[in-house]
Design an enzyme around this catalytic site. Structure first.
Site, PDB file in Angstrom:
ATOM      1  N   MET A  76     -44.156 -30.039  -4.837  1.00 38.33           N
ATOM      2  CA  MET A  76     -44.465 -30.549  -6.176  1.00 38.33           C
ATOM      3  C   MET A  76     -44.037 -32.001  -6.305  1.00 38.33           C
ATOM      4  O   MET A  76     -43.115 -32.454  -5.627  1.00 38.33           O
ATOM      5  CB  MET A  76     -43.791 -29.714  -7.265  1.00 38.33           C
ATOM      6  CG  MET A  76     -42.287 -29.822  -7.278  1.00 38.33           C
ATOM      7  SD  MET A  76     -41.531 -29.621  -8.901  1.00 38.33           S
ATOM      8  CE  MET A  76     -42.011 -31.112  -9.728  1.00 38.33           C
ATOM      9  N   CYS A  77     -44.757 -32.721  -7.161  1.00 37.62           N
ATOM     10  CA  CYS A  77     -44.399 -34.098  -7.511  1.00 37.62           C
ATOM     11  C   CYS A  77     -44.771 -34.295  -8.975  1.00 37.62           C
ATOM     12  O   CYS A  77     -44.908 -33.325  -9.714  1.00 37.62           O
ATOM     13  CB  CYS A  77     -45.114 -35.098  -6.595  1.00 37.62           C
ATOM     14  SG  CYS A  77     -46.906 -35.121  -6.771  1.00 37.62           S
ATOM     15  N   ALA A  78     -44.977 -35.517  -9.394  1.00 36.45           N
ATOM     16  CA  ALA A  78     -45.309 -35.766 -10.795  1.00 36.45           C
ATOM     17  C   ALA A  78     -46.789 -35.577 -11.099  1.00 36.45           C
ATOM     18  O   ALA A  78     -47.143 -35.109 -12.170  1.00 36.45           O
ATOM     19  CB  ALA A  78     -44.876 -37.176 -11.196  1.00 36.45           C
ATOM     20  N   GLY A  80     -49.436 -34.705  -8.355  1.00 36.26           N
ATOM     21  CA  GLY A  80     -50.212 -33.899  -7.421  1.00 36.26           C
ATOM     22  C   GLY A  80     -50.647 -34.608  -6.148  1.00 36.26           C
ATOM     23  O   GLY A  80     -51.087 -33.958  -5.211  1.00 36.26           O
TER      24      GLY A  80
END
Length: 103
Positions: A76-78, A80
């Site tokens: 996961m990140c901010a 995608g």
């Protein structure tokens, strides 16, 4: 030479993406949440029990943090993009059960 969008499209074509709702269900099933955001983003708020490895350090740090290549991992990140590249990288490193969280 491909541009960023082309590289991202290629990565997304090689991985499985899940929605945030699907990721919540996977977390309940004890999938590992791998947060690949930058340290300042992580410090602003993170999901409890997530493993934090910034995307730029992933290749050199993942095996120490997660040696089991059969582990079920949600990247996961901010937004995608970094998580898609992280999922692709993990697959290239022979991690077998990896998804990327969209958005």
């Amino acid at each position: 030479m491909p541009n960023f969008r082309e590289l991202l499209q290629r990565a997304k074509s090689e991985i499985v993406e899940v929605t945030t709702e699907e990721a919540e269900n996977l977390i309940r099933e004890e999938w590992v949440l791998l947060d690949v955001r930058e340290p300042d983003e992580y410090e602003q708020g993170a999901i409890a029990a997530s493993i934090h490895i910034p995307r730029g350090n992933l290749e050199s740090a993942i095996e120490a943090a997660l040696p089991n290549k059969e582990a079920q991992v949600i990247a996961m990140c901010a937004g995608g993009a970094r998580s898609a590249f992280a999922a692709q990288t993990l697959q290239n490193l022979d991690y077998k059960n990896v998804v990327s969280m969209k958005g």
